[in-house]
Design a protein around this motif. Structure first.
Motif, PDB file in Angstrom:
ATOM      1  N   VAL A  61       2.706  -5.712   2.780  1.00 37.63           N
ATOM      2  CA  VAL A  61       3.573  -6.367   3.829  1.00 37.63           C
ATOM      3  C   VAL A  61       4.103  -7.552   3.396  1.00 37.63           C
ATOM      4  CG1 VAL A  61       3.658  -7.877   6.264  1.00 37.63           C
ATOM      5  CG2 VAL A  61       2.403  -5.356   6.032  1.00 37.63           C
ATOM      6  N   THR A  62       3.536  -8.943   2.664  1.00 40.19           N
ATOM      7  CA  THR A  62       4.119  -9.715   2.419  1.00 40.19           C
ATOM      8  C   THR A  62       4.349  -9.423   1.701  1.00 40.19           C
ATOM      9  OG1 THR A  62       1.235 -10.452   2.847  1.00 40.19           O
ATOM     10  CG2 THR A  62       2.357 -11.985   0.793  1.00 40.19           C
ATOM     11  N   ALA A  63       5.140  -8.623   0.377  1.00 36.64           N
ATOM     12  CA  ALA A  63       5.412  -8.182  -0.649  1.00 36.64           C
ATOM     13  C   ALA A  63       6.845  -7.740  -0.128  1.00 36.64           C
ATOM     14  CB  ALA A  63       4.723  -7.303  -1.599  1.00 36.64           C
ATOM     15  N   ASN A  64       7.511  -7.204   1.042  1.00 39.20           N
ATOM     16  CA  ASN A  64       8.429  -7.138   1.965  1.00 39.20           C
ATOM     17  C   ASN A  64       9.246  -7.956   2.517  1.00 39.20           C
ATOM     18  OD1 ASN A  64       8.962  -4.222   0.344  1.00 39.20           O
ATOM     19  ND2 ASN A  64       6.446  -3.351   0.849  1.00 39.20           N
ATOM     20  N   THR A  65       8.265  -8.667   2.564  1.00 35.77           N
ATOM     21  CA  THR A  65       8.534  -9.713   4.177  1.00 35.77           C
ATOM     22  C   THR A  65       8.580 -11.821   3.382  1.00 35.77           C
ATOM     23  OG1 THR A  65       6.442 -10.368   5.406  1.00 35.77           O
ATOM     24  CG2 THR A  65       8.360  -8.534   5.752  1.00 35.77           C
ATOM     25  N   GLU A  66       8.206 -11.990   2.349  1.00 38.75           N
ATOM     26  CA  GLU A  66       8.212 -12.860   1.269  1.00 38.75           C
ATOM     27  C   GLU A  66       9.166 -13.650   0.942  1.00 38.75           C
ATOM     28  OE1 GLU A  66       6.223 -14.671  -2.762  1.00 38.75           O
ATOM     29  OE2 GLU A  66       6.171 -12.941  -3.001  1.00 38.75           O
ATOM     30  N   GLY A  67       8.939 -14.768   2.009  1.00 36.04           N
ATOM     31  CA  GLY A  67      10.507 -15.797   1.654  1.00 36.04           C
ATOM     32  C   GLY A  67      11.355 -15.805   3.520  1.00 36.04           C
TER      33      GLY A  67
END
Length: 285
Positions: A261-267
């Motif tokens: 989840v974090t990797a794909n919504t970062e920023g």
């Protein structure tokens, strides 16, 4: 729903964070014996979106996004390596048909679980719970929720239930505009052809963060539904469902779910609703 038996789950050796994709029968092999998750087949056909940044996006021969990463993880647990995955574009309007016609073995495509769909297919999961929201121009201060869409033009993707939900429950006079993909809706929003785009908040966050849309749009941030993303399976896939659910549970427990989840919504500034996520998969029917 008819119930079938199938072979034992083949567990592949642990691989990297982003693992292989979800399990199914060999191409052309009947799914009536619920063989999809038996593992060891030559390939597995996984339906995904090709136009959703952060979830399911095709760029040349590369497929990225949270849905594709979850699919890779589950498929690995079902015995399929990365090079055994055959990605199949599955648009919203054709998802049930693709499963019924044996065009795919499983679908990971922001596929909300609901009773109407469960009359036609099976679901494993959910593996994520999103909330329906709105995407508007960055300088728009008039639209803060679905009630503000009365008389406005609202874009959604053909086959999605999102816009119909708004028309039925919040703004009867909203003018619905359908486009084949979310990127098309973003284009319509940028040109002023529509006033807002609606779908799940994590999809909208991905659109807003895409390079071509940087600085143009914002997510309203007022979600008004629960969209439980499931893994679409052919009707009668009870055993496969149980094996997929076991893989999803392991993904959550070993910390991979949160990392993906974090990797794909970062920023994007997007934060999942922690009262709903991570979810607990439903019992298979």
């Amino acid at each position: 729903m008819r119930k079938h038996t199938m072979g034992l789950l083949a567990i592949a050796a642990a691989s990297s964070l982003v693992l292989s994709a979800c399990g199914g029968a060999e191409p052309g092999e009947p799914t009536g014996d619920d063989t999809a998750a038996a593992g060891g087949g030559e390939t597995i056909r996984i339906g995904i979106k090709y136009d959703q940044p952060g979830l399911g996006l095709q760029e040349g021969d590369t497929f990225t996004g949270f849905d594709t990463d979850v699919a890779r993880y589950v498929a690995d647990k079902l015995g399929y390596a990365e090079d055994q995955i055959e990605w199949v574009e599955t648009i919203s309007a054709n998802r049930e048909t693709a499963l019924q016609n044996d065009e795919v073995d499983m679908i990971f495509a922001t596929y909300s679980i609901n009773d109407e769909r469960k009359e036609l297919i099976d679901f494993a999961g959910p593996y994520f719970v999103a909330g329906q929201d709105l995407l508007v121009s960055v300088d728009n201060t008039d639209i803060t929720g679905p009630e503000d869409l009365e008389g406005k033009n609202l874009c959604s993707v053909t086959g999605s239930t999102s816009a119909e939900n708004i028309k039925a429950e919040y703004a009867e006079g909203v003018q619905l505009v359908e486009r084949p993909g979310y990127a098309d809706c973003a284009t319509a929003l940028a040109s002023g052809a529509v006033d807002a785009v609606t779908t799940d908040d994590i999809i909208l966050a991905g659109l807003a963060a895409a390079e071509e849309n940087a600085g143009k749009f914002k997510v309203v941030g007022n979600p008004f539904s629960e969209e439980r993303y499931g893994v679409g399976l052919p009707d009668g896939s009870t055993d496969t469902c149980e094996e997929v659910n076991a893989a999803i549970t392991e993904m959550i427990e070993d910390g991979t779910w949160e990392e993906l989840v974090t990797a794909n919504t970062e920023g994007t500034g997007y934060v999942p609703n922690d009262e709903l996520n991570p979810p607990t998969p439903d019992e298979c029917e």
